[in-house]
Write a protein that holds these residues in place. Sequence first.
Motif, PDB file in Angstrom:
ATOM      1  N   SER A  42       8.492   1.028   1.930  1.00  0.00           N
ATOM      2  CA  SER A  42       9.587   2.457   2.344  1.00  0.00           C
ATOM      3  C   SER A  42       9.692   3.032   3.598  1.00  0.00           C
ATOM      4  O   SER A  42      10.638   3.360   3.834  1.00  0.00           O
ATOM      5  N   MET A  43       8.215   3.230   4.284  1.00  0.00           N
ATOM      6  CA  MET A  43       8.544   3.275   6.160  1.00  0.00           C
ATOM      7  C   MET A  43       9.529   2.356   7.150  1.00  0.00           C
ATOM      8  O   MET A  43       9.393   1.365   7.417  1.00  0.00           O
ATOM      9  N   SER A  44      10.817   3.540   8.056  1.00  0.00           N
ATOM     10  CA  SER A  44      11.134   2.521   9.116  1.00  0.00           C
ATOM     11  C   SER A  44       9.646   2.195   9.864  1.00  0.00           C
ATOM     12  O   SER A  44       8.198   2.694   9.813  1.00  0.00           O
ATOM     13  N   LYS A  45       9.969   2.126  10.903  1.00  0.00           N
ATOM     14  CA  LYS A  45       8.977   1.545  12.262  1.00  0.00           C
ATOM     15  C   LYS A  45       8.817   2.655  12.623  1.00  0.00           C
ATOM     16  O   LYS A  45       7.529   3.151  13.163  1.00  0.00           O
ATOM     17  N   GLY A  46       9.433   3.565  12.528  1.00  0.00           N
ATOM     18  CA  GLY A  46       8.910   4.810  13.435  1.00  0.00           C
ATOM     19  C   GLY A  46       8.216   5.790  12.393  1.00  0.00           C
ATOM     20  O   GLY A  46       7.238   6.678  13.120  1.00  0.00           O
ATOM     21  N   MET A  47       8.438   6.004  11.384  1.00  0.00           N
ATOM     22  CA  MET A  47       7.073   6.392  10.495  1.00  0.00           C
ATOM     23  C   MET A  47       6.026   5.585  10.380  1.00  0.00           C
ATOM     24  O   MET A  47       5.428   6.114  10.077  1.00  0.00           O
ATOM     25  N   LYS A  48       6.263   4.711  10.212  1.00  0.00           N
ATOM     26  CA  LYS A  48       5.025   3.623   9.867  1.00  0.00           C
ATOM     27  C   LYS A  48       4.097   4.704  11.653  1.00  0.00           C
ATOM     28  O   LYS A  48       2.921   3.984  11.382  1.00  0.00           O
ATOM     29  N   GLU A  49       4.349   4.270  13.090  1.00  0.00           N
ATOM     30  CA  GLU A  49       3.906   4.314  14.101  1.00  0.00           C
ATOM     31  C   GLU A  49       3.590   5.739  13.962  1.00  0.00           C
ATOM     32  O   GLU A  49       2.166   6.112  14.485  1.00  0.00           O
ATOM     33  N   LYS A  50       4.598   6.985  13.407  1.00  0.00           N
ATOM     34  CA  LYS A  50       3.339   8.827  13.111  1.00  0.00           C
ATOM     35  C   LYS A  50       2.411   8.079  12.298  1.00  0.00           C
ATOM     36  O   LYS A  50       1.301   9.018  12.287  1.00  0.00           O
ATOM     37  N   PHE A  51       2.601   7.545  10.746  1.00  0.00           N
ATOM     38  CA  PHE A  51       1.412   8.022   9.986  1.00  0.00           C
ATOM     39  C   PHE A  51       0.276   7.346  10.445  1.00  0.00           C
ATOM     40  O   PHE A  51      -0.943   7.598  10.462  1.00  0.00           O
ATOM     41  N   MET A  53       0.268  14.502   8.817  1.00  0.00           N
ATOM     42  CA  MET A  53       1.249  13.997   8.275  1.00  0.00           C
ATOM     43  C   MET A  53       1.867  15.143   7.327  1.00  0.00           C
ATOM     44  O   MET A  53       3.601  15.032   7.559  1.00  0.00           O
ATOM     45  N   LYS A  54       1.339  16.155   7.217  1.00  0.00           N
ATOM     46  CA  LYS A  54       2.646  17.420   6.710  1.00  0.00           C
ATOM     47  C   LYS A  54       3.575  17.486   7.525  1.00  0.00           C
ATOM     48  O   LYS A  54       5.013  17.845   7.578  1.00  0.00           O
ATOM     49  N   ARG A  55       2.914  17.657   9.037  1.00  0.00           N
ATOM     50  CA  ARG A  55       3.591  18.294  10.289  1.00  0.00           C
ATOM     51  C   ARG A  55       4.583  17.343  10.671  1.00  0.00           C
ATOM     52  O   ARG A  55       6.364  17.403  11.132  1.00  0.00           O
ATOM     53  N   LEU A  56       4.455  15.636  10.417  1.00  0.00           N
ATOM     54  CA  LEU A  56       5.873  14.919  10.670  1.00  0.00           C
ATOM     55  C   LEU A  56       6.202  13.847   9.696  1.00  0.00           C
ATOM     56  O   LEU A  56       6.983  13.224   9.189  1.00  0.00           O
ATOM     57  N   ASP A  57       6.312  15.231   8.075  1.00  0.00           N
ATOM     58  CA  ASP A  57       7.198  15.259   7.268  1.00  0.00           C
ATOM     59  C   ASP A  57       6.631  13.534   6.211  1.00  0.00           C
ATOM     60  O   ASP A  57       8.094  12.994   5.643  1.00  0.00           O
ATOM     61  N   LEU A  58       5.410  13.351   6.536  1.00  0.00           N
ATOM     62  CA  LEU A  58       5.056  11.527   5.679  1.00  0.00           C
ATOM     63  C   LEU A  58       4.118  12.351   3.983  1.00  0.00           C
ATOM     64  O   LEU A  58       3.615  13.561   4.342  1.00  0.00           O
ATOM     65  N   ASN A  59       5.008  12.118   3.336  1.00  0.00           N
ATOM     66  CA  ASN A  59       3.851  11.677   1.830  1.00  0.00           C
ATOM     67  C   ASN A  59       2.540  11.217   1.770  1.00  0.00           C
ATOM     68  O   ASN A  59       3.161   9.417   1.941  1.00  0.00           O
ATOM     69  N   PRO A  60       1.908  10.888   1.488  1.00  0.00           N
ATOM     70  CA  PRO A  60       0.429  10.406   0.858  1.00  0.00           C
ATOM     71  C   PRO A  60       1.029   8.834  -0.300  1.00  0.00           C
ATOM     72  O   PRO A  60       0.383   8.233  -0.325  1.00  0.00           O
ATOM     73  N   ARG A  61       2.027   9.310  -0.734  1.00  0.00           N
ATOM     74  CA  ARG A  61       2.753   8.654  -2.065  1.00  0.00           C
ATOM     75  C   ARG A  61       3.934   7.572  -2.010  1.00  0.00           C
ATOM     76  O   ARG A  61       3.680   7.212  -2.136  1.00  0.00           O
ATOM     77  N   MET A  62       3.953   7.598  -0.065  1.00  0.00           N
ATOM     78  CA  MET A  62       5.260   6.795  -0.146  1.00  0.00           C
ATOM     79  C   MET A  62       4.200   5.689  -0.071  1.00  0.00           C
ATOM     80  O   MET A  62       3.398   5.175   0.830  1.00  0.00           O
ATOM     81  N   MET A  80       0.749  -1.293  -0.285  1.00  0.00           N
ATOM     82  CA  MET A  80      -0.406  -0.052   0.008  1.00  0.00           C
ATOM     83  C   MET A  80       0.938   1.301   0.447  1.00  0.00           C
ATOM     84  O   MET A  80       2.370   1.538  -0.066  1.00  0.00           O
ATOM     85  N   ARG A  81       0.303   2.748  -0.187  1.00  0.00           N
ATOM     86  CA  ARG A  81       0.825   3.798  -0.551  1.00  0.00           C
ATOM     87  C   ARG A  81      -0.062   4.223   0.788  1.00  0.00           C
ATOM     88  O   ARG A  81      -1.295   3.596   1.531  1.00  0.00           O
ATOM     89  N   ALA A  82       0.552   5.420   1.506  1.00  0.00           N
ATOM     90  CA  ALA A  82      -0.352   5.997   2.695  1.00  0.00           C
ATOM     91  C   ALA A  82      -1.675   5.900   2.071  1.00  0.00           C
ATOM     92  O   ALA A  82      -2.660   5.989   2.385  1.00  0.00           O
ATOM     93  N   GLY A  83      -1.856   7.011   1.131  1.00  0.00           N
ATOM     94  CA  GLY A  83      -2.667   7.328   0.276  1.00  0.00           C
ATOM     95  C   GLY A  83      -3.478   6.541   0.139  1.00  0.00           C
ATOM     96  O   GLY A  83      -4.977   6.267   0.364  1.00  0.00           O
ATOM     97  N   ASP A  84      -3.100   5.176  -0.060  1.00  0.00           N
ATOM     98  CA  ASP A  84      -4.216   4.019  -0.180  1.00  0.00           C
ATOM     99  C   ASP A  84      -5.016   3.618   1.063  1.00  0.00           C
ATOM    100  O   ASP A  84      -6.066   3.644   1.767  1.00  0.00           O
ATOM    101  N   ALA A  85      -3.997   3.861   2.156  1.00  0.00           N
ATOM    102  CA  ALA A  85      -4.599   3.266   3.943  1.00  0.00           C
ATOM    103  C   ALA A  85      -5.858   4.603   4.567  1.00  0.00           C
ATOM    104  O   ALA A  85      -6.679   5.046   5.250  1.00  0.00           O
TER     105      ALA A  85
END
Length: 236
Positions: A131-140, A118-127, A93-98
């Motif tokens: 490709s996300m790290s564990k921390g990025m997944k938790e933030k998302f 997501m923007k505050r946490l530097d997350l892109n919906p196209r990611m 999935m991409r973040a946008g799918d979720a």
Amino acid sequence: MTENNKALIQIRDLTKSYNQITALKRLNLDLIPGQIIGLLGPNGSGKTTLIKILTGLLRDYEGEVLIDGHHPGAYTKGLISYLPDEHYFSDWMRAGDALKIFDDMYQDFDIAQAMILMKRLDLNPRMRIKSMSKGMKEKFQLCLVMSRKARIYILDEPIGGVDPAARELILDIILNNYAEDAIVMISTHLISDIEKIFDDVIFLKNGELVLHENSEQLREENGKSVDELFREVFKC
């Protein structure tokens, strides 16, 4: 009793056993809206079992649990926004799918708010999730959970995989994205990092309630932080 002082979660003599092991023993709690509550205890204390019962994932127990006057089920699941301690989206999935899945599943989901977080946490919906790290997944996942207009937020280790530099931002997002009439319940082992946002704390030990107190009052009466008291009670 005013509406804000009426317990949104009522637990009476809650007991849950797995074979010969008692995970929760005659637990009694009243939790009122408008509070951030720390659910604290060592491994095996019953925290996960309690969370699973509240979220409707465990239905076989003794005693009574009422959420807004209803037993855990379809109605109460609609009131609760739950952040589990594991990642639950497929790698393809991409973040946008979720985001679309949440938008379809939950009527109270605010997709525009999720994009802002997501923007505050530097997350892109196209990611892509993979490709996300564990921390990025938790933030998302936190962005998704905190973008619902829920009555109850249950967050299991929300900063567990997040680097220390991002923790203040995560706490700020939690503090500023829940309604005044909601409950936020946070289960964590990182007490010193997060205790400043707790209104109340619950200590569980071997499935039993050790204390349920106002955190500020607890600190004033004991002259210690919640983390120091925790270490004293649980000898860790």
